[in-house]
Design an enzyme around this catalytic site. Structure first.
Site, PDB file in Angstrom:
ATOM      1  CB  SER A 168      31.417 -19.509  10.517  1.00 51.48           C
ATOM      2  OG  SER A 168      30.325 -18.702  10.114  1.00 51.48           O
ATOM      3  CB  THR A 169      29.239 -21.754   6.816  1.00 51.73           C
ATOM      4  OG1 THR A 169      28.825 -20.390   6.794  1.00 51.73           O
ATOM      5  CG2 THR A 169      28.338 -22.578   5.909  1.00 51.73           C
ATOM      6  CG  HIS A 194      30.236 -16.787  13.170  1.00 53.96           C
ATOM      7  ND1 HIS A 194      31.019 -16.777  12.045  1.00 53.96           N
ATOM      8  CD2 HIS A 194      30.987 -16.196  14.148  1.00 53.96           C
ATOM      9  CE1 HIS A 194      32.176 -16.212  12.312  1.00 53.96           C
ATOM     10  NE2 HIS A 194      32.184 -15.855  13.577  1.00 53.96           N
ATOM     11  CG  MET A 287      32.385 -16.983   3.484  1.00 52.45           C
ATOM     12  SD  MET A 287      32.993 -18.017   2.151  1.00 52.45           S
ATOM     13  CE  MET A 287      32.517 -17.030   0.759  1.00 52.45           C
ATOM     14  CG  ASP A 290      35.529 -14.093  13.521  1.00 51.57           C
ATOM     15  OD1 ASP A 290      36.367 -13.363  14.073  1.00 51.57           O
ATOM     16  OD2 ASP A 290      34.527 -14.548  14.096  1.00 51.57           O
TER      17      ASP A 290
END
Length: 348
Positions: A168-169, A194, A287, A290
């Site tokens: 993700s991030t 994501h 973050m 998931d």
């Protein structure tokens, strides 16, 4: 009570400056310090206002967002959230050190604008906790020495071994550093990053130009094969399935899982069920949680599991949760994960 996140809005659009400054100020945890109309004004205001997070339009007059980041971050490593239309330059800005991005909405749809603001506020919260590493040179990945990989018997791994990766991030650049030098004989890699619709296709095309393996956005029914990297399309879950003697991917729309679509948990859980011990799971910067439970399921089914270490994560969230619940067998930096991966494959 926690202090508010102080935000500076940088955008040359009068409309978007107005929307962002007004709507973000409605969130209890955000304080909008003001705005800048271009990079020059932003460079003047940042030392004065000392924001925690900057929102930045990529396409601006005089100095674009990418050049601005290259000038700003070495002096002031501030988390930057990109606010951009569908544009390939977003990835150049992420390579220059921005930590998150949000797609600009269609102005004619009020519900779309509302969802956009909600997403931006969430990304600002994430960015406020991110670790920013100033970039020197033209790219985060250009200075990395090419690793020497252990040889594998790739013919023996065809249609039997699957690598699943979730991020993700900070993941767009971290993932590139993992896969860019992997040889063409590497078993297929399935990736959930994501990312909104449209950007996943551009991201896949970008990786395909960089990597030795073929990279493309996944299409429902794609056959999984050595040398192929498939990226889950934005707003679609992706899971592994078996069709005859082949592995295939299924891309579908359903409710969000772990707050996301695509969800890393959806991919990891399917790989645990279908490939079992013939799989590798990699969970990377991001973050939330998931992918953590899905990675644990993979490990419990005999898969080899890797987590990105804290030191190299932009946000040590997803890998931390996975480690804490016992899902991670080994931790490594994003630059060392390829070596760990190939050494494991060489033992199969």
């Amino acid at each position: 009570m926690n202090e508010k996140i102080k935000v500076l809005v940088v955008d040359d659009s009068l409309f978007f400056r107005g929307v962002l400054t007004k709507k973000l100020a409605e969130f209890d945890h955000i304080e909008v310090l003001g705005y800048a109309r271009d990079a020059f004004e932003a460079k003047e205001k940042i030392p004065q206002l000392k924001p925690d997070v900057v929102t930045l339009d990529v396409e601006m007059p005089k100095i674009n967002g990418i050049e601005f980041l290259k000038q700003l971050l070495p002096e002031r490593p501030i988390p930057v959230v990109l606010v951009s239309a569908l544009n390939i330059s977003v990835f150049d800005a992420l390579a220059a050190g921005a930590v998150e991005f949000v797609k600009k909405p269609e102005l004619s749809k009020s519900d779309t604008i509302s969802a956009f603001i909600e997403e931006l506020a969430a990304k600002i919260t994430i960015a406020s906790r991110a670790k920013v590493t100033p970039i020197t040179g033209t790219s985060k990945i250009s200075a990395t020495a090419k690793p020497s990989f252990a040889p594998i018997n790739s013919s023996r791994l065809v249609n039997t071994t699957v690598i699943a990766l979730g991020a993700s991030t900070g993941g767009t650049e971290a993932t590139i550093s993992v896969i860019k030098d992997l040889p063409e004989d590497t078993p297929s890699i399935l990736i959930v990053q994501h990312m909104p619709p449209g950007f996943t296709k551009m991201y896949a095309e970008r990786l395909n130009r960089i990597c030795k393996m073929e990279v493309r956005e996944a299409v429902d029914g794609d056959i999984v094969k050595n040398g192929l990297v498939l990226i889950a399309p934005g707003d679609f879950h992706m899971k592994l399935a078996k069709l005859g003697s082949n592995y295939v991917v299924k891309c579908f729309q359903a409710d969000k899982v772990s707050g996301h679509r695509p969800s890393v948990d959806v991919l990891f859980n399917s790989v645990a069920e279908v490939a079992k011990k013939n799989a590798v799971g990699i969970i990377m910067t991001g973050m939330g949680r998931d992918g953590a439970q899905g990675l644990l399921n993979m490990r419990q089914q005999g898969a080899y599991t890797i987590g990105q270490n804290k030191e190299s994560c932009v946000v040590y969230g997803m890998p931390m949760v996975a480690k804490n619940i016992g899902a991670v067998m080994i931790e490594a930096s994003n630059e060392n994960i390829p070596l760990v991966l190939r050494r494991h494959l060489a033992t199969l």
